[in-house]
Design a protein around this motif. Structure first.
Motif, PDB file in Angstrom:
ATOM      1  N   ALA A  21       0.827  -1.201   0.000  1.00 50.36           N
ATOM      2  CA  ALA A  21       0.000   0.000   0.000  1.00 50.36           C
ATOM      3  C   ALA A  21       0.858   1.245   0.000  1.00 50.36           C
ATOM      4  O   ALA A  21       0.832   2.014  -0.946  1.00 50.36           O
ATOM      5  N   ASN A  22       1.621   1.488   1.017  1.00 48.54           N
ATOM      6  CA  ASN A  22       2.473   2.664   1.080  1.00 48.54           C
ATOM      7  C   ASN A  22       3.692   2.337   1.910  1.00 48.54           C
ATOM      8  O   ASN A  22       3.910   1.194   2.294  1.00 48.54           O
ATOM      9  N   ALA A  23       4.502   3.392   2.165  1.00 50.41           N
ATOM     10  CA  ALA A  23       5.777   3.157   2.828  1.00 50.41           C
ATOM     11  C   ALA A  23       5.610   2.645   4.244  1.00 50.41           C
ATOM     12  O   ALA A  23       6.515   2.020   4.794  1.00 50.41           O
ATOM     13  N   THR A  24       4.470   2.885   4.878  1.00 50.93           N
ATOM     14  CA  THR A  24       4.270   2.487   6.269  1.00 50.93           C
ATOM     15  C   THR A  24       3.519   1.175   6.414  1.00 50.93           C
ATOM     16  O   THR A  24       3.360   0.675   7.518  1.00 50.93           O
ATOM     17  N   THR A  25       3.004   0.629   5.318  1.00 51.02           N
ATOM     18  CA  THR A  25       2.231  -0.612   5.372  1.00 51.02           C
ATOM     19  C   THR A  25       2.904  -1.664   4.513  1.00 51.02           C
ATOM     20  O   THR A  25       2.927  -1.556   3.300  1.00 51.02           O
ATOM     21  N   GLN A  26       3.454  -2.689   5.164  1.00 48.69           N
ATOM     22  CA  GLN A  26       4.123  -3.765   4.439  1.00 48.69           C
ATOM     23  C   GLN A  26       3.587  -5.116   4.912  1.00 48.69           C
ATOM     24  O   GLN A  26       3.217  -5.301   6.048  1.00 48.69           O
ATOM     25  N   VAL A 204      13.041  13.817  -6.026  1.00 45.95           N
ATOM     26  CA  VAL A 204      11.946  13.605  -6.973  1.00 45.95           C
ATOM     27  C   VAL A 204      11.850  12.121  -7.351  1.00 45.95           C
ATOM     28  O   VAL A 204      10.762  11.542  -7.421  1.00 45.95           O
ATOM     29  N   ILE A 205      12.997  11.492  -7.581  1.00 46.11           N
ATOM     30  CA  ILE A 205      13.000  10.066  -7.947  1.00 46.11           C
ATOM     31  C   ILE A 205      12.398   9.223  -6.822  1.00 46.11           C
ATOM     32  O   ILE A 205      11.594   8.316  -7.065  1.00 46.11           O
ATOM     33  N   ASN A 206      12.772   9.523  -5.595  1.00 43.57           N
ATOM     34  CA  ASN A 206      12.228   8.780  -4.456  1.00 43.57           C
ATOM     35  C   ASN A 206      10.723   8.961  -4.334  1.00 43.57           C
ATOM     36  O   ASN A 206       9.993   8.009  -4.026  1.00 43.57           O
ATOM     37  N   GLU A 207      10.247  10.167  -4.579  1.00 45.17           N
ATOM     38  CA  GLU A 207       8.808  10.409  -4.507  1.00 45.17           C
ATOM     39  C   GLU A 207       8.062   9.677  -5.612  1.00 45.17           C
ATOM     40  O   GLU A 207       6.978   9.145  -5.402  1.00 45.17           O
ATOM     41  N   ILE A 208       8.637   9.641  -6.811  1.00 44.80           N
ATOM     42  CA  ILE A 208       7.986   8.950  -7.934  1.00 44.80           C
ATOM     43  C   ILE A 208       7.863   7.462  -7.644  1.00 44.80           C
ATOM     44  O   ILE A 208       6.877   6.816  -8.004  1.00 44.80           O
ATOM     45  N   ARG A 209       8.855   6.908  -6.968  1.00 43.93           N
ATOM     46  CA  ARG A 209       8.836   5.475  -6.685  1.00 43.93           C
ATOM     47  C   ARG A 209       7.747   5.082  -5.709  1.00 43.93           C
ATOM     48  O   ARG A 209       7.200   3.984  -5.772  1.00 43.93           O
ATOM     49  N   SER A 211       5.013   7.343  -4.410  1.00 40.00           N
ATOM     50  CA  SER A 211       3.796   8.154  -4.308  1.00 40.00           C
ATOM     51  C   SER A 211       3.042   8.184  -5.626  1.00 40.00           C
ATOM     52  O   SER A 211       3.657   8.261  -6.697  1.00 40.00           O
ATOM     53  N   PRO A 212       1.687   8.129  -5.575  1.00 37.79           N
ATOM     54  CA  PRO A 212       0.891   8.199  -6.806  1.00 37.79           C
ATOM     55  C   PRO A 212       0.867   9.597  -7.420  1.00 37.79           C
ATOM     56  O   PRO A 212       0.631   9.752  -8.606  1.00 37.79           O
ATOM     57  N   VAL A 213       1.082  10.628  -6.609  1.00 40.68           N
ATOM     58  CA  VAL A 213       1.102  12.005  -7.089  1.00 40.68           C
ATOM     59  C   VAL A 213       2.394  12.655  -6.624  1.00 40.68           C
ATOM     60  O   VAL A 213       2.731  12.609  -5.436  1.00 40.68           O
ATOM     61  N   VAL A 214       3.133  13.231  -7.560  1.00 42.93           N
ATOM     62  CA  VAL A 214       4.407  13.869  -7.245  1.00 42.93           C
ATOM     63  C   VAL A 214       4.341  15.347  -7.636  1.00 42.93           C
ATOM     64  O   VAL A 214       4.034  15.680  -8.784  1.00 42.93           O
ATOM     65  N   LEU A 215       4.611  16.215  -6.691  1.00 40.23           N
ATOM     66  CA  LEU A 215       4.645  17.655  -6.934  1.00 40.23           C
ATOM     67  C   LEU A 215       6.098  18.086  -7.074  1.00 40.23           C
ATOM     68  O   LEU A 215       6.921  17.865  -6.179  1.00 40.23           O
ATOM     69  N   ILE A 216       6.405  18.730  -8.217  1.00 42.30           N
ATOM     70  CA  ILE A 216       7.771  19.144  -8.510  1.00 42.30           C
ATOM     71  C   ILE A 216       7.821  20.660  -8.595  1.00 42.30           C
ATOM     72  O   ILE A 216       7.047  21.277  -9.346  1.00 42.30           O
ATOM     73  N   PRO A 217       8.699  21.313  -7.858  1.00 41.21           N
ATOM     74  CA  PRO A 217       8.784  22.784  -7.931  1.00 41.21           C
ATOM     75  C   PRO A 217       9.308  23.234  -9.285  1.00 41.21           C
ATOM     76  O   PRO A 217      10.110  22.560  -9.921  1.00 41.21           O
ATOM     77  N   LYS A 218       8.824  24.367  -9.754  1.00 36.72           N
ATOM     78  CA  LYS A 218       9.281  24.904 -11.028  1.00 36.72           C
ATOM     79  C   LYS A 218       9.953  26.261 -10.810  1.00 36.72           C
ATOM     80  O   LYS A 218       9.608  27.017  -9.897  1.00 36.72           O
ATOM     81  N   LYS A 219      10.895  26.516 -11.672  1.00 36.01           N
ATOM     82  CA  LYS A 219      11.646  27.761 -11.545  1.00 36.01           C
ATOM     83  C   LYS A 219      10.929  28.910 -12.226  1.00 36.01           C
ATOM     84  O   LYS A 219      10.761  29.988 -11.658  1.00 36.01           O
ATOM     85  N   HIS A 220      10.512  28.685 -13.465  1.00 40.21           N
ATOM     86  CA  HIS A 220       9.732  29.687 -14.194  1.00 40.21           C
ATOM     87  C   HIS A 220       8.550  28.979 -14.836  1.00 40.21           C
ATOM     88  O   HIS A 220       8.612  27.801 -15.151  1.00 40.21           O
TER      89      HIS A 220
END
Length: 379
Positions: A21-26, A204-209, A211-220
């Motif tokens: 399910a997620n990182a806390t449920t194995q 970002v790579i760790n979050e993609i692995r 999480s179903p939704v990944v928020l990435i900061p943008k510069k412009h």
């Protein structure tokens, strides 16, 4: 299972954990399959009734009957006790039931000391309480249930299945996942900026692995472009694939334990036939071991030779209405009495139920007395 087995966790070496399910449920697919099959066997024993029989095969209702069928110890009902006992026997390949303070307890850990004159058990732990005394073989029920096929199965295959299951779950996590591209300055970066960019990419790579939704900061605003996982569009749901994989594990464990697969999933096709096979190949061998162990601590050698014994009833499903015709024939022929039939059906004895029918005997007497064989037809 000795204390070192518990401390070193030897029974857990073959376990392969999967992210479900997620990182806390194995959990492990091994435990899912094993729990499903073992619990099915153990629940069957929860319905059992243990009856003491004297040398005349009359039922005896005493303190032992209460311990075996109502309250083995202050903390468990009989159903809970026997469910745990059978579960431990299958999982750990051995079981120790201890007679302690006029109660029956299942040992969590123990050390078996083997002697020709009779084994002894030390370091016995019950409900996380260590007992200082040493128990003799006459004070315990010790059973072994060797299943090398099951042990080899887990040791050799679970690691192979891990990669397959991990890939399936990873694909499910990435299905419909929001991803994005962003640009970085092409000008030369100093050491601090390079470390910052590297750390950002790793995060970002760790979050993609995971999480179903990944928020990435943008510069412009113009440097950011969101994309969708188009490869997953229109493809089958990987949740179904996980369900199929789980069924695959359960089928394998059920086959090793001898449980017809149809029973696990509640199939109605040949259900009664499958249940009879299950009782004969799985339940009765375990029941025979339990009965032998209980006879050893309840009766002396002379009592067993005289005919005293313990029987286990109630695990077979019998439809009395379908059997009514056969029951009538068995009783009327004088082959069995009412109590013997009721015992097979899991019912208690009744007054005068141990009397045999004399219909057949009276008919034969009538034939001899009349000298006319046709008299039997009208008797």
């Amino acid at each position: 299972m000795g204390i070192l087995d518990v401390i070193l966790g030897r029974k857990e070496k073959s376990s392969v954990e999967f992210v479900l399910a997620n990182a806390t449920t194995q959990a492990t697919m091994k435990n899912i399959a094993l729990d499903t099959c073992v619990n099915y066997i153990a629940r069957t024993f929860a319905k059992a009734t243990f009856i003491k029989k004297d040398k005349n095969q009359k039922s005896v209702f005493d303190e032992d009957y209460y311990l075996l069928n109502t309250r083995p110890n202050p903390n468990q009902t009989a159903a809970e006790f026997w469910t745990q006992a059978v579960s431990n026997l299958i999982r750990d390949s051995e079981l120790l039931i201890v007679c302690y303070q006029h109660s029956l307890f299942i040992a969590d850990a123990f050390v078996k000391n083997e002697f020709l004159t009779g084994d002894e058990y030390s370091g016995v732990s019950i409900r996380y309480e260590s007992l200082s005394r040493i128990f003799t073989s006459n004070e315990v029920v010790y059973l072994r249930n060797e299943n090398q096929a099951l042990d080899n199965f887990f040791d050799s295959l679970w690691c192979d299945y891990a990669d397959i299951m991990g890939a399936t779950i990873g694909a499910q996590i990435r299905t419909g996942q929001i991803r994005a591209l962003w640009s970085v300055p092409s000008s030369k970066l100093d050491e601090k900026e390079r470390k910052s960019q590297k750390q950002l990419r790793e995060n970002v790579i760790n979050e993609i692995r995971k999480s179903p939704v990944v928020l990435i900061p943008k510069k412009h605003e113009k440097d950011y472009d969101e994309i969708s996982n188009k490869q997953a569009t229109g493809k089958g749901n990987n949740v179904d694939e996980i369900g199929k994989a789980k069924k695959f594990y359960i089928d394998d464990v059920a086959n090793v334990l001898g449980i017809p697969n149809g029973l696990i999933y509640g199939d109605f096709a040949d259900n009664q036939k499958n249940y009879e096979i299950f009782i004969e190949t799985v339940i009765e061998p375990i029941a025979a071991k339990l009965i032998d162990g209980l006879n050893h601590i309840v009766y002396s050698q002379s009592e067993i030779i005289a005919g005293h014994t313990i029987k286990m009833l109630g695990v077979r499903r019998r439809d009395m209405f379908e059997l009514s015709s056969s029951i009538d024939k068995l009783i009327s022929s004088g082959t069995f009495n009412q109590d013997e039939i009721r015992e097979e059906l899991g019912r208690s004895e009744i007054p005068n139920g141990d009397k045999y029918s004399h219909t057949t005997q009276q008919s034969l007497i009538l034939i001899i007395a009349s000298g006319n064989p046709l008299a039997f037809l009208f008797s």
